[in-house]
Design a protein around this motif. Sequence first.
Motif: not given
Length: 339
Positions: A82-83, A282-294
């Motif tokens: 993950p990022t 979810m049990g796995m990383v949801i990259e789009g949540i932090s990416t939305t803020k960025v």
Amino acid sequence: MSNEIIAVLGAGSWGTALANVAAENGHDVRLWSHRASQVAEINETHRNTKYLGDNPLNEGVVGVADMQAAVQDADIVLSVVPTKATREVAKQLVAALKNLDQSIILMAATKGLEPGTYKRVSEMLAEEVPAKYLRGLGVISGPSHAEGVITHDPTLVTAVSTDVAVAEKVQHALSNQVFRVYTNTDMIGSEIGGALKNVIAIGAGALESLGYDANAKAALFTRGLAEISRLGQAFGANPITFMGLSGVGDLFATATSVHSRNYRAGVQLGEGKKLADIIEHMGMVIEGISTTKVAHELAQKKHVEMPITSAIYRVLYENQDVKEAIQTLMGRPVSQEGK
């Protein structure tokens, strides 16, 4: 096809699927995980059940918990963590390469942007891994759900590097009859397209759960892609990239499939579930949540208009109701397409 030693760092769904592709091509594959129990399962049962269910892995995939053992003599290393874990794992990689006095081709296969710094994953790796340990740096991008790759759903991706020879080496290592690899030199466009499609996928999931039909989804896809392209071009990306696998291809796959965590998160948001509960279950990383803020912050920094991204930001971070966000978007002043 010559036999290569390929190390894959990160035994999530995508890392495991890529390791399996490489093993099916006859390469010597080490799949690194920091979880000893996961390594044991991979080696004893040839499964990674948490991430890919009961799908069998090629016996050429060897789980490894020790970083130095994973990358020793490796020709190509794929970073698929993950990022938020990229820098930490890169530091472990550097320590191993220093001990081994070895250089590698390093390919990022994670789609995200770093909060705070706004760095792309390849930029993070370039900062952490000294040039003397790198024979090449690039990314793997494109529409590629791990669940499809592991079951041999025909998949097309791009190996991207400013050094064409590096991209071609990875292309030849991973290509086969069901996994076709193209090459590209636009790192900026490929990574921004790969990261920001996760944002639009959250919106697509919300539309689905609220019962919106093809017209609304087509509008979201088209105008969402326009936003991604605008931001990418502000950083010097080639606009053509967004018409390819790393743009419209990756957006379509991520914003239409139940395999997409971002899409599933959007569905649950549309159902009225709380973001904290969605993340927990979810049990796995949801990259789009932090990416939305960025992406929202980058749009403001670069003075790029991204109304859909801003709407999803308000839903995620300011608790705006999804239907209200849609009404706000539809009530914006009308304008000329292409602007």
